[in-house]
Design an enzyme around this catalytic site. Sequence first.
Site, PDB file in Angstrom:
ATOM      1  N   ALA A 288     -17.681 -18.903 -12.762  1.00  0.00           N
ATOM      2  CA  ALA A 288     -16.687 -19.868 -13.254  1.00  0.00           C
ATOM      3  C   ALA A 288     -15.529 -19.285 -13.253  1.00  0.00           C
ATOM      4  CB  ALA A 288     -17.365 -20.117 -14.610  1.00  0.00           C
TER       5      ALA A 288
ATOM      6  N   GLY B 163     -13.885 -14.086 -21.398  1.00  0.00           N
ATOM      7  CA  GLY B 163     -14.772 -14.642 -20.495  1.00  0.00           C
ATOM      8  C   GLY B 163     -15.136 -16.164 -20.541  1.00  0.00           C
ATOM      9  N   ASN B 164     -16.323 -16.522 -20.299  1.00  0.00           N
ATOM     10  CA  ASN B 164     -16.878 -17.479 -20.086  1.00  0.00           C
ATOM     11  C   ASN B 164     -18.126 -17.569 -20.633  1.00  0.00           C
ATOM     12  OD1 ASN B 164     -17.693 -18.256 -17.450  1.00  0.00           O
ATOM     13  ND2 ASN B 164     -15.845 -17.501 -17.156  1.00  0.00           N
ATOM     14  N   ARG B 165     -18.852 -19.069 -20.957  1.00  0.00           N
ATOM     15  CA  ARG B 165     -20.461 -19.269 -20.866  1.00  0.00           C
ATOM     16  C   ARG B 165     -21.001 -19.222 -19.554  1.00  0.00           C
ATOM     17  NH1 ARG B 165     -20.726 -24.446 -24.991  1.00  0.00           N
ATOM     18  NH2 ARG B 165     -22.624 -24.025 -24.609  1.00  0.00           N
ATOM     19  N   SER B 166     -20.240 -19.568 -18.366  1.00  0.00           N
ATOM     20  CA  SER B 166     -21.536 -19.411 -17.403  1.00  0.00           C
ATOM     21  C   SER B 166     -22.528 -18.608 -17.382  1.00  0.00           C
ATOM     22  CB  SER B 166     -20.922 -19.117 -15.992  1.00  0.00           C
ATOM     23  OG  SER B 166     -22.094 -19.185 -15.199  1.00  0.00           O
TER      24      SER B 166
END
Length: 403
Positions: free
Chosen positions: A275, A202-205
């Site tokens: 994102a 995943g990512n930090r968005s």
Amino acid sequence: MNIVVGVTGGIAAYKAVQLVRLLVKDGHDVHVVPTDDALRFVGAPTWEAISRHPVTTSVHDDVARVRHVALGQEADLVVIAPATANTIAKMAAGLAGDLLGTTLLATRAPVLIAPAMHTEMWQHPATQANVATLRQRGVRLIGPDSGQLTGDDSGPGRMSEPEAIHAEVTRAMVAGRDLAGVRIAISAGGTREPIDPVRYIGNRSSGRQGVAVALAAADRGAAVTLVAAHIDEGVLGQVSAHPGIRIERAGTAAELGERMDALAHEADVVIMTAAVADYRVASVSDHKLAKEDGAPVLELVENDDILAGLAAARRPGQLIVGFAAEMPTADESVVERGIRKRRRKGADLLAVNEVGWQAGFERPDNTVSIIGADDTVIATATGSKREVADALLDAVRDARGRA
Ligand code: CTP
């Protein structure tokens, strides 16, 4: 237009008389809603005479017309002048103990406030936090100006002059529903690419910027579909009840791409704030990987570029907008990188913001440069994500006007 002027208990209430006079002169239907405190500065007969409407502070008058919600529901715009520190705090908390409070909770119209208070009160962290909350919700500030305050002191906290407030109100009314009837598809949040049934990449968005764009667009009259990938708890709640926003869910980049492609057939504007993961795991394990299986080696394959695909399939007159989070490199600035990215993807507009370990993510504020089809920066915006969203939508509106 139907305008509610909220007047709260500050000495600047006398200047609001001039504001009401100017709005009535423009031909607007003006309803003044004072607080009890405000009536100690300027009495009800004055407000009734200049607005030509009955004036009350109580939710118990005119009950048959359900006045406590009707005023807010019917308003095209609400302006509070002066807005005291106390009223700003009450607004931030959503208190509805008087007619002004209920009106503010019942309205979906743009709300503008012209704060007026002593410098210490304006600069107090409590007031600043409340103002930040209101700005985040789309409330617009007029002033305060810096200058002579009641008594001998002077500094920031003086209410803007009625003529300046009148000009801002007029501008807001023109811009108010400038996206009425425009169909906008917006993606937001971070995609999650599964590794096995319980793990993902995943990512930090947080989804905040996309949700702010959706809210601002809907408030400006657009019919919005928000395709929500993973969005922080509580952030999606801000839009789930908005009548102008329909929410669809997507987990992976592939799901998000499928939804956006389908929506693009109908949409006038497509905005990709999500994102999107560039890669997915080539073969997702259908059982939970265990340590005894040994350290996994994940083979990644590239996901389709959704934005580039949408831009390539663009219908005539359709506007495709992207976002890019960039870090400067030794030989390229954030804007230069954004210009290259816009060209590569073929988007009409690209909003680029600087990110790093500290900047850009999970924060209420943002700074973006908006790059146009001619590779110039057509606007920059700093402020709450809502203010950035409104600046982007101004650029969308202007670009549609040119198309
Ligand atoms: N985007 C997309 N599909 C992808 C990746 C990104 O539609 N597979 C969109 C994003 O929603 C955003 C824009 O492209 O609007 C820019 O995203 P970004 O991650 O900066 O683009 P990348 O192509 O991944 O660029 P980089 O190589 O810098 O990571």
